[in-house]
Design an enzyme around this catalytic site. Structure first.
Site, PDB file in Angstrom:
ATOM      1  N   LYS B  72     -31.802  18.590  43.515  1.00 24.30           N
ATOM      2  CA  LYS B  72     -32.738  18.644  44.652  1.00 24.30           C
ATOM      3  C   LYS B  72     -33.849  19.645  44.355  1.00 24.30           C
ATOM      4  CE  LYS B  72     -32.707  19.132  49.713  1.00 24.30           C
ATOM      5  NZ  LYS B  72     -31.879  19.478  50.900  1.00 24.30           N
ATOM      6  N   SER B 147     -31.880  16.014  54.632  1.00 23.01           N
ATOM      7  CA  SER B 147     -33.067  16.205  53.830  1.00 23.01           C
ATOM      8  C   SER B 147     -32.886  15.888  52.345  1.00 23.01           C
ATOM      9  CB  SER B 147     -33.553  17.644  53.966  1.00 23.01           C
ATOM     10  OG  SER B 147     -32.620  18.542  53.394  1.00 23.01           O
ATOM     11  N   SER B 171     -27.629  18.088  55.709  1.00 26.94           N
ATOM     12  CA  SER B 171     -28.591  17.538  54.747  1.00 26.94           C
ATOM     13  C   SER B 171     -27.971  16.951  53.479  1.00 26.94           C
ATOM     14  CB  SER B 171     -29.623  18.597  54.344  1.00 26.94           C
ATOM     15  OG  SER B 171     -30.609  18.694  55.334  1.00 26.94           O
TER      16      SER B 171
END
Lengths: 93, 469
Positions: B72, B147, B171
């Site tokens: 990420k 997210s 997330s």
């Protein structure tokens, strides 16, 4: 929440909204405040706030000198710089 | 195919790390419309792949040798751009590795790229990224969740074996549920946050995306453990997650479940999966019992107050002076105000504003102070539950994936996507989402298991058992 209050919060947050944005932002923001304000109604007397999510303990290390970031590395991401320093806009006359 | 299977193939000389890396690269290039990567790392990945093949040949593969992984874009990678999905960090290249990245490199994992995400991890649909929305691999009109949407998609659409994400209120688990993979958020403090760009420091936790519990466990064991660079990391040994489901005696297990009160906002499709799994586990002799959560409706407001308060403080560092974007100035402009106003997107500004408001003079006690007390209740309630039960079993999300654009302009309805996930962050407990059903449209439906602090082994074992039913 009116635009004057929004401007005050924005100032505290180092943000600025355009005049044409601020009214629609105020409406949306009031909706969010209204939603989260449900916590105000909870009866929470005599409850200790939880400020950290783990058992607090001091973490210490040996007081030994360690190498730090080389100057050139520290300046690698600077938006403006010279050989030695970050360059910032002039703040004093 | 998962990494555990791939590793066996390489050991049996039926596959090679270079071949597999090339396959993933092709897949990423073929699926650019999903927008799951912000920056790729192909050249370096291929270099490292041939090094891995050499180690396999020499009979000295490391623990994650040749595990091709996506990271990420809020986890710092030395020399590899790390944007947090934001304009303000569009050209930011870290000068150090996050502890998790350092540990992955040492164990032989190969980073194939940095994944797209909601800006500063603020979102539940991966639509707030400065680099554009990520699309669901099954139907591009739908969101992949957020997210960590790019990480979930990269694992779901064969672009990497595994991925790292971060989970502040769901997330990792929510996009894993939407995309049909396993999303794991360990106990707060299990994994060092050094090098993770902070959103809400008391809630943030790095975790994993994978297609099997074996891969999840292998990855977890490498990245977990105390770190001198993060004083909030837990100094508790990480045991080998021996995946021996034979050790589980279902008749001794007690599982807490939610009552209709907490489930009232669930869609029928999610409910039907939930109830069918409950019937299944009852048939195995596992005892299940409804538990109650006081003030369940206050969980999301509590979460948003705590998270945005911390975010407003953490994001104060973005000032356009030392790194990141700096606005062009005209006479009278303030460099910090103009940089932040141009550099942050709408959702990030909303959250900084909310956090600033709840901490501001005159409102602190009414909002932030109250939220910290409500957090104590949530924490204590978990302790009470796990005194009596081994696990809490609940849906991961109230609904299957929704359409792109559907909730973007209605922040409160977007925030409700975190209904079942944010409490684990407030209570610091470990939680995992595993795919256990499907919606009528064919989207995967994820179910969540939570356990007591530091009981990751037990949680992973039970997850494997649940997936085998």
């Amino acid at each position: 929440m009116d635009t004057k209050a929004i401007k005050h919060i924005a100032e505290l947050a180092h943000l600025k909204f355009k005049d044409e944005e601020i009214e629609s932002f105020a409406i949306q923001f009031s909706g969010i405040i209204n939603y989260v304000s449900s916590v105000e109604k909870l009866s929470l007397e005599r409850i200790e706030p939880l400020t950290r999510p783990f058992e607090a303990q001091n973490v210490v290390r040996q007081d030994m000198a360690q190498s730090s970031i080389p100057k050139e590395d520290a300046l690698l991401n600077a938006p403006k710089r010279n050989e030695m320093f970050f360059k910032v806009p002039k703040v004093i006359e | 195919m998962d990494y555990t299977t791939f590793r066996k193939q390489v050991l049996d000389k039926e596959n090679s790390v270079v071949e597999q890396t090339k396959e993933f690269i092709k897949s990423i290039e073929d699926k650019t419309h999903l927008n799951s990567f912000i920056t790729t790392n192909f050249e370096k990945a291929l270099e490292k792949a041939s090094e891995s093949d050499k180690r396999f040949l020499e009979g000295e593969p490391r623990k994650l040798e040749g595990m091709i992984i996506a990271i990420k874009d809020n986890i710092s990678t030395k020399g590899l751009r790390t944007t947090c999905g934001s304009k303000i960090l569009e050209n930011y290249v870290p000068i150090y590795d996050a502890t998790v990245v350092e540990r992955l490199n040492k164990a032989g994992a190969i980073i194939i790229g940095k994944t797209n995400m909601d800006e500063f991890a603020m979102g539940s649909s991966n639509e707030t990224s400065y680099f554009g929305a990520v699309h669901h691999p099954l139907n591009s009109d739908y969101v992949p969740g957020g997210s960590s949407g790019g990480s979930a998609v990269s694992v779901a659409a064969d672009m990497a074996f595994t991925a790292l994400g971060s989970d502040t209120g769901g997330s990792i688990r929510q996009p894993a549920a939407f995309c049909g993979n396993i999303g794991f958020k360990p106990t707060y403090g299990r994994i060092s946050r050094y090098g993770l760009v902070a959103f809400a420091s008391s809630l943030d936790q790095i975790g994993t995306f994978a297609n099997s519990i074996e891969d999840t466990a292998a990855l977890y064991e490498v990245i977990a453990g105390v770190d001198a660079k993060d004083s909030t990391s837990a100094n508790i040994p990480v045991e080998d997650t021996m995946l021996n489901i034979d050790n589980l005696n279902p008749k001794e297990l007690k599982v807490a479940i939610l009552s209709d009160v907490e489930l009232k906002n669930c869609s029928d499709e999610v409910l039907s999966v939930y109830y069918s799994i409950l019937r299944k586990i009852e048939q195995q002799g596992i005892s299940i019992e409804e538990v109650s959560f006081d003030n369940f409706d206050a969980f999301i407001p509590t979460y948003y107050i705590v998270a945005t308060a911390e975010a407003s403080s953490n994001l104060a560092r973005f000032d356009g002076i030392r790194y990141g974007y700096r606005a062009e100035l005209q006479n009278g402009d303030d460099v910090i105000v103009k940089t932040r106003s141009e550099g942050f997107g709408a959702e990030v500004k909303r959250r900084i504003m909310l956090g600033t408001y709840v901490l501001s003079s005159g409102y602190y006690d009414a909002y932030y102070g109250k939220a910290l007390k409500a957090r104590r209740l949530i924490y204590d309630n978990y302790k009470k539950i796990f005194n009596q039960f081994d696990f809490l079993f609940l849906p991961t999300t109230p609904t299957p994936p929704f359409k792109i654009g559907e909730k973007l302009n209605d922040p409160v309805s977007m925030y409700l996507s975190d209904l079942f996930t944010s409490s684990a962050n407030l209570g610091s407990v470990p939680a995992i989402s595993i795919p256990l059903g499907a919606s009528s449209q064919g989207f995967s439906v994820g179910m969540q298991i939570q356990s007591n602090h530091y009981e990751e082994n037990k949680l992973l074992n039970f997850s494997k058992y649940m997936l085998s039913l």
